[in-house]
Scaffold this motif. Sequence first.
Motif, PDB file in Angstrom:
ATOM      1  N   LYS A   2      -1.216   8.490  -4.496  1.00 31.80           N
ATOM      2  CA  LYS A   2      -2.981   8.780  -4.702  1.00 31.80           C
ATOM      3  C   LYS A   2      -2.571   8.557  -2.742  1.00 31.80           C
ATOM      4  CE  LYS A   2      -4.319   6.643  -8.460  1.00 31.80           C
ATOM      5  NZ  LYS A   2      -6.034   5.717  -8.699  1.00 31.80           N
TER       6      LYS A   2
ATOM      7  N   THR B  40       2.153   6.088  -6.982  1.00 38.30           N
ATOM      8  CA  THR B  40       1.022   6.690  -8.043  1.00 38.30           C
ATOM      9  C   THR B  40       0.761   7.891  -7.221  1.00 38.30           C
ATOM     10  OG1 THR B  40      -0.903   6.560  -6.046  1.00 38.30           O
ATOM     11  CG2 THR B  40      -0.283   4.280  -8.167  1.00 38.30           C
TER      12      THR B  40
ATOM     13  N   ILE C 139      -2.749  -0.751 -11.782  1.00 43.29           N
ATOM     14  CA  ILE C 139      -1.126   0.356 -10.566  1.00 43.29           C
ATOM     15  C   ILE C 139      -1.102   1.719 -11.719  1.00 43.29           C
ATOM     16  CG2 ILE C 139       0.726   1.314  -9.236  1.00 43.29           C
ATOM     17  CD1 ILE C 139       0.473  -2.308  -8.499  1.00 43.29           C
TER      18      ILE C 139
ATOM     19  N   VAL D 162       0.962  -1.160   0.078  1.00 45.54           N
ATOM     20  CA  VAL D 162      -0.240  -0.015  -0.327  1.00 45.54           C
ATOM     21  C   VAL D 162       1.014   1.362  -0.100  1.00 45.54           C
ATOM     22  CG1 VAL D 162      -1.675   1.842   1.271  1.00 45.54           C
ATOM     23  CG2 VAL D 162      -1.882  -1.283   1.219  1.00 45.54           C
ATOM     24  N   LYS D 163       2.202   1.574   0.776  1.00 43.69           N
ATOM     25  CA  LYS D 163       3.159   2.426   0.685  1.00 43.69           C
ATOM     26  C   LYS D 163       3.566   2.662  -0.164  1.00 43.69           C
ATOM     27  CE  LYS D 163       4.033   1.842   5.774  1.00 43.69           C
ATOM     28  NZ  LYS D 163       5.310   2.056   7.549  1.00 43.69           N
TER      29      LYS D 163
ATOM     30  N   GLU E  69      -6.809   5.631  -1.155  1.00 44.93           N
ATOM     31  CA  GLU E  69      -7.250   5.544  -2.652  1.00 44.93           C
ATOM     32  C   GLU E  69      -6.067   3.667  -3.021  1.00 44.93           C
ATOM     33  OE1 GLU E  69      -7.102   8.540  -1.154  1.00 44.93           O
ATOM     34  OE2 GLU E  69      -8.841   9.583  -2.559  1.00 44.93           O
ATOM     35  N   SER E  70      -4.900   3.807  -2.419  1.00 40.93           N
ATOM     36  CA  SER E  70      -3.567   3.257  -2.677  1.00 40.93           C
ATOM     37  C   SER E  70      -4.435   1.908  -1.704  1.00 40.93           C
ATOM     38  CB  SER E  70      -2.741   3.709  -1.625  1.00 40.93           C
ATOM     39  OG  SER E  70      -1.793   4.769  -2.250  1.00 40.93           O
ATOM     40  N   LYS E  71      -4.840   2.336  -0.887  1.00 42.70           N
ATOM     41  CA  LYS E  71      -5.336   0.575  -0.181  1.00 42.70           C
ATOM     42  C   LYS E  71      -6.233  -0.082  -0.762  1.00 42.70           C
ATOM     43  CE  LYS E  71      -7.466  -0.916   4.517  1.00 42.70           C
ATOM     44  NZ  LYS E  71      -8.325  -1.315   3.203  1.00 42.70           N
TER      45      LYS E  71
ATOM     46  N   VAL F  12       2.707   1.800  -3.694  1.00 39.70           N
ATOM     47  CA  VAL F  12       1.467   2.228  -4.294  1.00 39.70           C
ATOM     48  C   VAL F  12       1.476   3.433  -4.347  1.00 39.70           C
ATOM     49  CG1 VAL F  12      -0.919   1.663  -4.910  1.00 39.70           C
ATOM     50  CG2 VAL F  12      -0.103  -0.254  -5.034  1.00 39.70           C
ATOM     51  N   LYS F  13       0.760   3.741  -2.641  1.00 40.31           N
ATOM     52  CA  LYS F  13       1.007   5.535  -2.711  1.00 40.31           C
ATOM     53  C   LYS F  13       2.058   6.544  -3.323  1.00 40.31           C
ATOM     54  CE  LYS F  13      -0.119   8.690   1.658  1.00 40.31           C
ATOM     55  NZ  LYS F  13       0.896   9.402   1.197  1.00 40.31           N
TER      56      LYS F  13
END
Length: 123
Positions: free
Chosen positions: A81, A79, A97, A72-73, A85-87, A75-76
């Motif tokens: 986001k 992106t 992604i 999640v981190k 939103e990432s979660k 992706v955050k």
Amino acid sequence: MIDKLAEQLVNLTVKQVSELATILKKKYGIEPSTSMKVENPLSVKEKIDEKKEKSIFNIILKSSGNSKLSVVKLVKEITGKGLKESKDLVDNIPGVIKESVNKTEAENLKNKFEEIGAEVELK
């Protein structure tokens, strides 16, 4: 005469060959052998495109592995986001992604995900 006929046959388009095969089958009962199978022009184009090396990829998360929080981190971070939103992206696997990424960046991001135990696919 036979040479001209042969030349005309060789110069037929895919559509014309398909029409000829249909006529031969309907009027004369002659079916093409498997070696004379007419391929769909779109499938031929797809095969040619597959042979060309891709340079733009979409990064698709297939699995978050054991460390969902780390994914999640990441992706955050990638992106830009928010945390929610990432979660949501990580919770809805498989999911895109990032889209339209060049080959080098896509491979680097894939490596980052794999280092934390996630499974990513480049398409």
